[in-house]
Design an enzyme around this catalytic site. Structure first.
Site, PDB file in Angstrom:
ATOM      1  N   LYS A 167      16.783  21.261 -10.354  1.00  0.00           N
ATOM      2  CA  LYS A 167      16.035  20.075 -10.782  1.00  0.00           C
ATOM      3  C   LYS A 167      16.883  19.055 -11.529  1.00  0.00           C
ATOM      4  O   LYS A 167      17.769  19.382 -12.296  1.00  0.00           O
ATOM      5  CB  LYS A 167      14.876  20.497 -11.694  1.00  0.00           C
ATOM      6  CG  LYS A 167      13.840  21.334 -10.995  1.00  0.00           C
ATOM      7  CD  LYS A 167      12.861  20.506 -10.213  1.00  0.00           C
ATOM      8  CE  LYS A 167      11.956  19.761 -11.098  1.00  0.00           C
ATOM      9  NZ  LYS A 167      10.568  19.958 -10.961  1.00  0.00           N
ATOM     10  N   HIS A 180       0.836  -1.219   0.000  1.00  0.00           N
ATOM     11  CA  HIS A 180       0.000   0.000   0.000  1.00  0.00           C
ATOM     12  C   HIS A 180       0.869   1.267   0.000  1.00  0.00           C
ATOM     13  O   HIS A 180       0.423   2.311   0.463  1.00  0.00           O
ATOM     14  CB  HIS A 180      -0.947   0.040   1.221  1.00  0.00           C
ATOM     15  CG  HIS A 180      -1.663  -1.242   1.481  1.00  0.00           C
ATOM     16  ND1 HIS A 180      -2.928  -1.510   0.991  1.00  0.00           N
ATOM     17  CD2 HIS A 180      -1.281  -2.355   2.150  1.00  0.00           C
ATOM     18  CE1 HIS A 180      -3.302  -2.730   1.368  1.00  0.00           C
ATOM     19  NE2 HIS A 180      -2.323  -3.272   2.067  1.00  0.00           N
ATOM     20  N   GLU A 193       9.869   8.682 -16.795  1.00  0.00           N
ATOM     21  CA  GLU A 193       8.492   9.129 -17.033  1.00  0.00           C
ATOM     22  C   GLU A 193       7.999   8.672 -18.402  1.00  0.00           C
ATOM     23  O   GLU A 193       6.851   8.251 -18.562  1.00  0.00           O
ATOM     24  CB  GLU A 193       8.408  10.658 -16.936  1.00  0.00           C
ATOM     25  CG  GLU A 193       8.669  11.177 -15.523  1.00  0.00           C
ATOM     26  CD  GLU A 193       8.896  12.682 -15.518  1.00  0.00           C
ATOM     27  OE1 GLU A 193       7.902  13.411 -15.478  1.00  0.00           O
ATOM     28  OE2 GLU A 193      10.062  13.117 -15.576  1.00  0.00           O
ATOM     29  N   SER A 243      15.935  21.608 -15.611  1.00  0.00           N
ATOM     30  CA  SER A 243      14.816  22.503 -15.875  1.00  0.00           C
ATOM     31  C   SER A 243      15.372  23.831 -16.344  1.00  0.00           C
ATOM     32  O   SER A 243      16.422  24.272 -15.880  1.00  0.00           O
ATOM     33  CB  SER A 243      14.003  22.701 -14.598  1.00  0.00           C
ATOM     34  OG  SER A 243      13.318  23.932 -14.644  1.00  0.00           O
TER      35      SER A 243
END
Ligand code: ARG
Length: 465
Positions: free
Chosen positions: A284, A157, A291, A278
């Site tokens: 970043k 979970h 992704e 970024s």
């Protein structure tokens, strides 16, 4: 002008928009190598079976090789009015060898031709996906061996559950990929029957030798029913379905990498090679490759769903609907190949942050089950009761915001008077993982054994799945 290949009964050519919707050359030109291979096998068989004189066979073979060289050299001009790869090749062949080229299509139709071409393409692609998946397994097994004893939190979970090792987590994906490879191989074995010679749908009256063409193209045997031969796209569906499951596995792992590389988790570090910056936020390091692997599963599943819907309700035998099998299949299997490559690169380069992982492994009362097991083992408590006692201790510790190991012995004894000092040994994460020695469990020794077993299997000549 009406079509040169099938325009005999047509007075005028197709409407512009008809040509546009009908043409597949824009995407099936990639089947050129398979198409020419199939034609070479077919014409050789026509010669051996006495259907064509050897002079015609030789002329056609030479012509096909010239066409192949032109396509490989990039000099071939594909024309939309020629519709598809089959007619493009034949048309050019006619320009090269003259009317004899027209004999190539004896005892054959584009229906069995396209089924053969697609099977050959899918078969080659399944072989290379299998090899790529083996490469990813190898990268994972090597990481697993290096991190057989690196503890990390195991989740259910997405809540801290029990400590595991990083190597154990890597090996979970090795197992998934083994099943994926099994599915690629199953799909390959089932597709390996040759449709060539089924002709349009009913077979042919020419004395062809379908066993010879099947063998020449590396198929196990010819397909046994001509209607099924030209109407079947199971091989694409099955491959897309195997590909979808594999893509889902990669997507799950990609999601973990996205979570793990966030500043809040900081479990692993991806290399510069697999992250992007970024343009506005200098701090970043975005896990774009992960992704995209996560996202591309959508294309693969989409292609499977799309083709299932195309095939649903199609009467036997061939319908032009089936031309729609190609773009999705090409795109999806190519996307999966890219995902496997990107994942392999990420796995090779990634570095687990062992300190962060160890700290996280001990948080969230991850060794509560070890405490309950100790109560069962050492004090003979029934597991349910041990669970209850442990629950009270977790409650006491969390009320003071401390770890289980920080409770004093007397506090422990309030919950169960027979608890002794010895309990503290099982509350450490290292002890927890090394005690999980059951077959398939996370103990570092197990992980080492499994990782070594996989590396040996993957290095064996068969590269066994
Ligand atoms: N381009 C077609 C396809 O991809 C080839 C088969 C055409 N057959 C036909 N009877 N029109 O399916």
């Amino acid at each position: 002008m009406s079509n040169r290949m099938w325009g005999g009964r047509f007075a005028s050519g197709p409407a512009e928009i008809m040509e546009e919707i009908n043409a597949s050359i824009g995407f099936d030109k990639r089947l050129a190598p398979q198409d020419i291979r199939g034609s070479l096998a077919h014409v050789a068989m026509l010669g051996k079976s006495g259907i064509l004189p050897s002079a015609d066979v030789a002329a056609i073979e030479d012509g096909l090789k010239t066409v192949r060289a032109e396509i490989e050299g990039g000099g071939f001009v594909f024309k939309r009015e020629l519709e598809d790869i089959h007619m493009s090749v034949e048309s050019r062949l006619t320009e090269i060898v003259g009317p004899t080229a027209g004999r190539l299509h004896t005892a054959r139709s584009r229906n069995d031709q396209v089924a053969t071409d697609m099977k050959l393409w899918v078969r080659d692609t399944l072989d290379s996906l299998d090899e790529q998946a083996a490469g990813l397994q190898r990268a994972l097994a090597e990481k697993a061996l290096a991190h057989a004893a690196t503890v990390m939190p195991g989740f259910t979970h997405l809540q801290s559950a029990q400590p595991v090792t990083f190597g154990h987590h890597c090996l979970a994906y090795v197992e998934m990929l083994a099943r994926d490879r099994g599915r690629f191989r199953d799909a390959r074995a089932r597709l390996n029957e040759c449709p060539l010679g089924a002709a349009a749908l009913a077979g042919t009256s020419f004395p062809i030798d379908r066993h010879a063409t099947a063998q020449a193209l590396g198929f196990d045997r010819p397909t046994a029913n001509s209607l099924d031969s030209v109407a079947d796209r199971d091989f694409a569906l099955e491959s897309l379905s195997a590909a979808s499951i594999c893509a889902v596995h990669l997507s799950r792992f990609a999601e973990e990498l996205v979570v793990w590389t966030s500043a809040q988790f900081n479990f692993v570090r991806l290399s510069d090679g697999y992250t992007t910056g970024s343009s506005i936020m200098p701090q970043k390091r975005n896990p774009d490759a992960a992704e995209l692997v996560r996202a591309k599963s959508g294309r693969v599943i989409g292609a499977l769903t799309g083709l299932l819907i195309v095939m649903k309700g199609l009467p036997l035998a061939y319908s032009k609907d089936m031309q729609e099998d190609k773009e999705g299949t090409f795109d999806a299997l190519q996307a999966l190949s890219l995902c496997l490559a990107a994942m392999t690169g990420m796995v090779r380069d990634l570095k687990p942050n062992a300190d962060v992982l160890a700290r996280a492994a001990g948080s969230g009362y991850a060794t509560a089950t070890d405490l309950a097991d100790w109560l069962v083992r050492e004090l003979g408590l029934p597991f349910r009761e041990a669970h209850h006692v442990t629950g009270r201790l977790v409650g006491a510790a969390s009320a003071r915001d401390i770890g289980l190991e920080e409770l004093s012995l007397s506090e422990m004894q309030e919950a169960e008077p027979r608890i002794t000092d010895a309990v503290y040994a099982v509350l450490g994460v290292e002890n927890s993982v090394s005690s999980r020695t059951s077959y398939g469990g996370t103990a570092p020794d197990n992980v080492r054994t499994q990782a070594t077993r996989w590396l040996a299997l993957l290095d064996a000549p068969s590269g066994a799945a």
